[in-house]
Design an enzyme around this catalytic site. Sequence first.
Site, PDB file in Angstrom:
ATOM      1  N   PRO A   4       0.794  -1.233   0.000  1.00 56.88           N
ATOM      2  CG  PRO A   4      -0.079  -1.070   2.142  1.00 56.88           C
ATOM      3  CD  PRO A   4       0.561  -2.043   1.209  1.00 56.88           C
ATOM      4  CG  ASN A   5      -0.279   4.340   1.219  1.00 49.92           C
ATOM      5  OD1 ASN A   5      -1.253   4.831   0.651  1.00 49.92           O
ATOM      6  ND2 ASN A   5      -0.345   3.857   2.448  1.00 49.92           N
ATOM      7  NE  ARG A  12       4.042   6.681   1.546  1.00 45.49           N
ATOM      8  CZ  ARG A  12       4.240   5.470   2.032  1.00 45.49           C
ATOM      9  NH1 ARG A  12       4.710   4.519   1.272  1.00 45.49           N
ATOM     10  NH2 ARG A  12       3.941   5.200   3.282  1.00 45.49           N
ATOM     11  CE1 TYR A  17       8.828   5.144   2.929  1.00 46.91           C
ATOM     12  CE2 TYR A  17       7.311   7.007   2.922  1.00 46.91           C
ATOM     13  CZ  TYR A  17       7.765   5.839   3.490  1.00 46.91           C
ATOM     14  OH  TYR A  17       7.175   5.353   4.632  1.00 46.91           O
ATOM     15  CG  ASN A  66       8.358  -1.750   0.735  1.00 44.16           C
ATOM     16  OD1 ASN A  66       7.704  -1.826   1.779  1.00 44.16           O
ATOM     17  ND2 ASN A  66       9.017  -0.661   0.377  1.00 44.16           N
ATOM     18  CB  ALA A  69       1.174   0.445   6.548  1.00 39.04           C
ATOM     19  CG  HIS A  72       4.641  -1.853  10.393  1.00 40.93           C
ATOM     20  ND1 HIS A  72       5.945  -2.274  10.499  1.00 40.93           N
ATOM     21  CD2 HIS A  72       4.648  -0.832   9.475  1.00 40.93           C
ATOM     22  CE1 HIS A  72       6.711  -1.521   9.713  1.00 40.93           C
ATOM     23  NE2 HIS A  72       5.947  -0.648   9.075  1.00 40.93           N
ATOM     24  CG  ASP A  79      -0.852 -17.067   8.734  1.00 44.99           C
ATOM     25  OD1 ASP A  79       0.143 -17.230   9.468  1.00 44.99           O
ATOM     26  OD2 ASP A  79      -2.012 -16.993   9.169  1.00 44.99           O
ATOM     27  CD  GLU A  90      10.483  -7.239   6.482  1.00 46.41           C
ATOM     28  OE1 GLU A  90      11.230  -8.029   7.100  1.00 46.41           O
ATOM     29  OE2 GLU A  90       9.624  -6.535   7.032  1.00 46.41           O
ATOM     30  CG  HIS A  92      10.698  -2.153   5.253  1.00 45.93           C
ATOM     31  ND1 HIS A  92       9.360  -2.077   4.968  1.00 45.93           N
ATOM     32  CD2 HIS A  92      10.890  -3.312   5.917  1.00 45.93           C
ATOM     33  CE1 HIS A  92       8.756  -3.135   5.454  1.00 45.93           C
ATOM     34  NE2 HIS A  92       9.654  -3.914   6.038  1.00 45.93           N
ATOM     35  CB  ILE A  93      12.221   2.781   0.689  1.00 47.32           C
ATOM     36  CG1 ILE A  93      11.732   1.958  -0.511  1.00 47.32           C
ATOM     37  CG2 ILE A  93      12.948   4.039   0.243  1.00 47.32           C
ATOM     38  CD1 ILE A  93      10.565   2.586  -1.257  1.00 47.32           C
ATOM     39  CB  SER A  94      12.270   4.648   5.406  1.00 47.99           C
ATOM     40  OG  SER A  94      11.247   3.811   5.946  1.00 47.99           O
ATOM     41  NE  ARG A  99       9.681   6.476   8.762  1.00 43.39           N
ATOM     42  CZ  ARG A  99       8.785   6.266   7.788  1.00 43.39           C
ATOM     43  NH1 ARG A  99       8.986   5.304   6.903  1.00 43.39           N
ATOM     44  NH2 ARG A  99       7.707   7.026   7.698  1.00 43.39           N
ATOM     45  NE  ARG A 103       6.514   4.760   9.981  1.00 45.27           N
ATOM     46  CZ  ARG A 103       5.433   4.880   9.201  1.00 45.27           C
ATOM     47  NH1 ARG A 103       5.088   3.901   8.397  1.00 45.27           N
ATOM     48  NH2 ARG A 103       4.706   5.976   9.213  1.00 45.27           N
TER      49      ARG A 103
HETATM   50  C1  DQA Z   1       8.013   1.274   4.170  1.00 45.94           C
HETATM   51  C2  DQA Z   1       8.001   1.519   5.682  1.00 45.94           C
HETATM   52  C3  DQA Z   1       6.616   1.294   6.240  1.00 45.94           C
HETATM   53  O1  DQA Z   1       6.615   1.529   7.647  1.00 45.94           O
HETATM   54  C4  DQA Z   1       5.626   2.240   5.604  1.00 45.94           C
HETATM   55  O2  DQA Z   1       4.330   1.992   6.075  1.00 45.94           O
HETATM   56  C5  DQA Z   1       5.676   2.210   4.113  1.00 45.94           C
HETATM   57  C6  DQA Z   1       6.975   2.131   3.461  1.00 45.94           C
HETATM   58  C7  DQA Z   1       9.386   1.582   3.546  1.00 45.94           C
HETATM   59  O3  DQA Z   1       9.597   1.173   2.414  1.00 45.94           O
HETATM   60  O4  DQA Z   1      10.230   2.225   4.167  1.00 45.94           O
HETATM   61  O5  DQA Z   1       4.661   2.329   3.446  1.00 45.94           O
HETATM   62  O6  DQA Z   1       7.740  -0.099   3.930  1.00 45.94           O
END
Ligand code: DQA
Length: 137
Positions: A4-5, A12, A17, A66, A69, A72, A79, A90, A92-94, A99, A103
């Site tokens: 998502p997002n 964004r 990011y 990735n 959210a 979390h 599963d 897995e 994560h960009i950040s 943070r 997270r």
């Molecule tokens: C994220 C970190 C997550 O906490 C956040 O909800 C995202 C992006 C990252 O790529 O850093 O949507 O997965």
Amino acid sequence: MNGPNLNLLGRREPGIYGSKDFESYFEELKAQFPDDELYYFQSNHEGALLDYLHDIGFSPCGIIINAGAYTHTSIALADAISGIKAPVVEVHISNVYEREVFRHHSYIKPVCVHTIVGKGLDGYAEAIEYLKTSPEA
Ligand code: DQA
């Protein structure tokens, strides 16, 4: 796979990011790994991410996710990852550990073969390298 997002990458919160959209980065990734078949899937919907994992997860491939959210919050995603055969990395960009506290916990980390955080978009390239070279993957 992006959750998502992440369709909003480039627009964004660029301070967190970056300012590149994923589609442009994906073209760069394909050029960086010309001998590999790369596919990109993004959804804002948890069920669609589950369906995609079920669809590809028994074929000979490695998966990079990735989960945004859902990382979390989603036991269902964890599963699905433990239920499939393909190794999942897995990303994560950040750096989620630097943070907000909410997270810091990932439901999917224990069921993934590797986790990469805080490397920006380069984390996806590192994940491909990992899948190609690690005996665990
Ligand atoms: C994220 C970190 C997550 O906490 C956040 O909800 C995202 C992006 C990252 O790529 O850093 O949507 O997965």
